[in-house]
Write a protein that holds these residues in place. Structure first.
Motif, PDB file in Angstrom:
ATOM      1  N   LEU A  33       0.852  -1.196   0.000  1.00  0.00           N
ATOM      2  CA  LEU A  33       0.000   0.000   0.000  1.00  0.00           C
ATOM      3  C   LEU A  33       0.884   1.241   0.000  1.00  0.00           C
ATOM      4  O   LEU A  33       1.969   1.232   0.595  1.00  0.00           O
ATOM      5  CB  LEU A  33      -0.884   0.025   1.258  1.00  0.00           C
ATOM      6  CG  LEU A  33      -1.935  -1.069   1.373  1.00  0.00           C
ATOM      7  CD1 LEU A  33      -2.586  -1.021   2.767  1.00  0.00           C
ATOM      8  CD2 LEU A  33      -3.005  -0.906   0.289  1.00  0.00           C
ATOM      9  N   PHE A  52       8.277   2.790  -2.672  1.00  0.00           N
ATOM     10  CA  PHE A  52       9.494   1.983  -2.798  1.00  0.00           C
ATOM     11  C   PHE A  52      10.713   2.870  -3.045  1.00  0.00           C
ATOM     12  O   PHE A  52      11.839   2.392  -2.951  1.00  0.00           O
ATOM     13  CB  PHE A  52       9.355   1.000  -3.966  1.00  0.00           C
ATOM     14  CG  PHE A  52       8.316  -0.056  -3.742  1.00  0.00           C
ATOM     15  CD1 PHE A  52       8.630  -1.228  -3.072  1.00  0.00           C
ATOM     16  CD2 PHE A  52       7.017   0.123  -4.183  1.00  0.00           C
ATOM     17  CE1 PHE A  52       7.680  -2.212  -2.858  1.00  0.00           C
ATOM     18  CE2 PHE A  52       6.051  -0.857  -3.977  1.00  0.00           C
ATOM     19  CZ  PHE A  52       6.388  -2.024  -3.315  1.00  0.00           C
ATOM     20  N   GLN A 139      -6.583  14.192  -3.674  1.00  0.00           N
ATOM     21  CA  GLN A 139      -5.243  14.598  -4.083  1.00  0.00           C
ATOM     22  C   GLN A 139      -5.213  15.584  -5.239  1.00  0.00           C
ATOM     23  O   GLN A 139      -4.171  16.163  -5.509  1.00  0.00           O
ATOM     24  CB  GLN A 139      -4.428  13.357  -4.491  1.00  0.00           C
ATOM     25  CG  GLN A 139      -4.198  12.401  -3.347  1.00  0.00           C
ATOM     26  CD  GLN A 139      -3.206  11.319  -3.750  1.00  0.00           C
ATOM     27  OE1 GLN A 139      -2.013  11.528  -3.756  1.00  0.00           O
ATOM     28  NE2 GLN A 139      -3.719  10.156  -4.111  1.00  0.00           N
TER      29      GLN A 139
HETATM   30  P1  NAP Z   1       0.515   7.241  -7.899  1.00  0.00           P
HETATM   31  O1  NAP Z   1       0.374   8.702  -8.106  1.00  0.00           O
HETATM   32  O2  NAP Z   1       0.470   6.355  -9.071  1.00  0.00           O
HETATM   33  O3  NAP Z   1       1.870   6.909  -7.144  1.00  0.00           O
HETATM   34  C1  NAP Z   1       2.629   7.912  -6.452  1.00  0.00           C
HETATM   35  C2  NAP Z   1       3.681   7.194  -5.632  1.00  0.00           C
HETATM   36  O4  NAP Z   1       3.066   6.524  -4.516  1.00  0.00           O
HETATM   37  C3  NAP Z   1       4.406   6.106  -6.385  1.00  0.00           C
HETATM   38  O5  NAP Z   1       5.456   6.642  -7.148  1.00  0.00           O
HETATM   39  C4  NAP Z   1       4.877   5.204  -5.254  1.00  0.00           C
HETATM   40  O6  NAP Z   1       5.976   5.775  -4.578  1.00  0.00           O
HETATM   41  C5  NAP Z   1       3.729   5.293  -4.278  1.00  0.00           C
HETATM   42  N1  NAP Z   1       2.728   4.221  -4.439  1.00  0.00           N
HETATM   43  C6  NAP Z   1       1.538   4.262  -5.101  1.00  0.00           C
HETATM   44  N2  NAP Z   1       0.863   3.118  -4.968  1.00  0.00           N
HETATM   45  C7  NAP Z   1       1.645   2.306  -4.206  1.00  0.00           C
HETATM   46  C8  NAP Z   1       1.487   0.990  -3.702  1.00  0.00           C
HETATM   47  N3  NAP Z   1       0.370   0.274  -3.943  1.00  0.00           N
HETATM   48  N4  NAP Z   1       2.509   0.483  -2.935  1.00  0.00           N
HETATM   49  C9  NAP Z   1       3.620   1.217  -2.678  1.00  0.00           C
HETATM   50  N5  NAP Z   1       3.803   2.474  -3.121  1.00  0.00           N
HETATM   51  C10 NAP Z   1       2.830   3.012  -3.877  1.00  0.00           C
HETATM   52  O7  NAP Z   1      -0.551   6.728  -6.836  1.00  0.00           O
HETATM   53  P2  NAP Z   1      -1.826   7.460  -6.195  1.00  0.00           P
HETATM   54  O8  NAP Z   1      -2.756   7.854  -7.269  1.00  0.00           O
HETATM   55  O9  NAP Z   1      -1.335   8.458  -5.207  1.00  0.00           O
HETATM   56  O10 NAP Z   1      -2.476   6.221  -5.434  1.00  0.00           O
HETATM   57  C11 NAP Z   1      -1.905   5.731  -4.240  1.00  0.00           C
HETATM   58  C12 NAP Z   1      -2.654   4.494  -3.810  1.00  0.00           C
HETATM   59  O11 NAP Z   1      -4.017   4.807  -3.635  1.00  0.00           O
HETATM   60  C13 NAP Z   1      -2.571   3.348  -4.807  1.00  0.00           C
HETATM   61  O12 NAP Z   1      -2.322   2.159  -4.091  1.00  0.00           O
HETATM   62  C14 NAP Z   1      -3.941   3.337  -5.457  1.00  0.00           C
HETATM   63  O13 NAP Z   1      -4.373   2.035  -5.800  1.00  0.00           O
HETATM   64  C15 NAP Z   1      -4.823   3.920  -4.377  1.00  0.00           C
HETATM   65  N6  NAP Z   1      -5.967   4.650  -4.915  1.00  0.00           N
HETATM   66  C16 NAP Z   1      -5.761   5.665  -5.796  1.00  0.00           C
HETATM   67  C17 NAP Z   1      -6.845   6.334  -6.317  1.00  0.00           C
HETATM   68  C18 NAP Z   1      -6.676   7.427  -7.334  1.00  0.00           C
HETATM   69  O14 NAP Z   1      -7.689   7.965  -7.797  1.00  0.00           O
HETATM   70  N7  NAP Z   1      -5.458   7.791  -7.735  1.00  0.00           N
HETATM   71  C19 NAP Z   1      -8.144   5.978  -5.916  1.00  0.00           C
HETATM   72  C20 NAP Z   1      -8.319   4.935  -5.007  1.00  0.00           C
HETATM   73  C21 NAP Z   1      -7.213   4.278  -4.508  1.00  0.00           C
HETATM   74  P3  NAP Z   1       7.493   5.389  -4.933  1.00  0.00           P
HETATM   75  O15 NAP Z   1       7.799   6.027  -6.240  1.00  0.00           O
HETATM   76  O16 NAP Z   1       8.273   5.928  -3.777  1.00  0.00           O
HETATM   77  O17 NAP Z   1       7.549   3.886  -5.006  1.00  0.00           O
END
Ligand code: NAP
Length: 254
Positions: A33, A52, A139
């Motif tokens: 996560l 990571f 976000q």
């Molecule tokens: P993102 O912009 O694609 O990722 C940003 C950074 O967060 C990545 O570079 C990584 O960091 C870290 N990261 C993201 N998902 C990860 C995971 N499952 N495990 C470990 N590190 C992770 O991601 P985001 O949109 O912020 O989403 C973050 C989490 O929320 C994800 O797991 C996603 O499934 C969940 N989520 C997102 C949304 C959405 O609308 N974006 C909605 C519901 C749930 P590093 O580069 O340091 O590895």
């Protein structure tokens, strides 16, 4: 020996897949996560939390843990981690699959206004009158905070799981977590006199009720398109991912 698997999680689909792998002796899976949610729903697998450290960090983690397959079960809008997974898996030669869900599609009675990103969504509402319901997570609210600053007369209803950092000024905030029902969404939209819904095209069932409610009420939906997909095979059912993992375990590749 059980095959080491990494599941990039953070979705209901990832949790369901974790449940399927938890009792399967063929696999030794770890869930990951990002750590965005303060109190994430517990996963039935050993879980690591936090980034990571980019592509290099993920590649190093895969090597150190002896991971033989990665499943990217993150949200369709989590584009950065998905791109990192593609690059890290390519660099390490670890097979990668995506557990995804089809995008929502407009049907009869829907009034969707597709846009490419949040800036474009906010721009579409520059002259809007009536309450704007933001169901886009916490976000990417900045373009709407800017819109609220330019349009202090425009009411906003914002729903997120955890409190956002940049709430549009004057917005009404609701903290809630799906799944939602159509009746519940109708009630919410009527109570707040919502006149337009802003949504990501996330797909899936957990948050689709808002779209049905908008249709019933004749409201437009500003629908943000998904970022482009990568090149890894995509499955929409957890069972298909388990079959894929079994193939990788048997052959060493996908
Ligand atoms: P993102 O912009 O694609 O990722 C940003 C950074 O967060 C990545 O570079 C990584 O960091 C870290 N990261 C993201 N998902 C990860 C995971 N499952 N495990 C470990 N590190 C992770 O991601 P985001 O949109 O912020 O989403 C973050 C989490 O929320 C994800 O797991 C996603 O499934 C969940 N989520 C997102 C949304 C959405 O609308 N974006 C909605 C519901 C749930 P590093 O580069 O340091 O590895």
């Amino acid at each position: 020996m059980a095959m080491r698997v990494l599941i990039l999680a953070g979705t209901a689909q990832a949790t369901a897949l974790a449940g399927a792998l938890a009792g399967d002796p063929r696999f030794q899976a770890t869930a990951s996560l990002a750590g965005r949610t303060a109190r994430p729903a517990p996963l039935p697998l050993p879980t690591r939390i936090g980034g990571f450290g980019g592509v290099a960090g993920l590649a190093a983690w895969l090597r150190e843990a002896g991971v033989a397959a990665v499943v990217d079960a993150t949200h369709p809008f989590a584009a950065r981690i998905s791109a990192h997974a593609e690059q890290a898996c390519r660099a390490t030669g670890v097979p990668l699959a995506v557990l995804g869900r089809p995008a929502w599609e407009a049907g009869p009675g829907d009034d969707w206004r597709p846009v490419d990103d949040m800036e474009a969504a906010a721009a579409r509402l520059a002259d809007w009158r009536g309450c704007v319901f933001l169901t886009i997570g916490r976000q990417e609210l900045a373009p709407f905070a800017a819109l609220a600053a330019a349009r202090p007369d425009l009411p906003f209803l914002v729903r997120t799981v955890d409190p956002p950092e940049a709430l549009p000024s004057g917005a009404t905030l609701i903290l809630d977590r799906g799944p939602y029902t159509v009746d519940g969404e109708l009630d919410l939209m009527r109570r707040h006199a919502v006149s337009v819904v802003v949504s990501k095209n996330s797909g899936g069932t957990a948050t689709a009720a808002k779209l049905a409610a908008a249709r019933v009420l004749g409201l437009p939906v500003v629908m943000v398109r998904r970022p482009p997909p990568g090149t890894a095979p995509v499955f929409t059912e957890g069972a298909a991912v388990v079959d894929w993992l079994a193939r990788v375990a048997a052959t060493g590749h996908d």
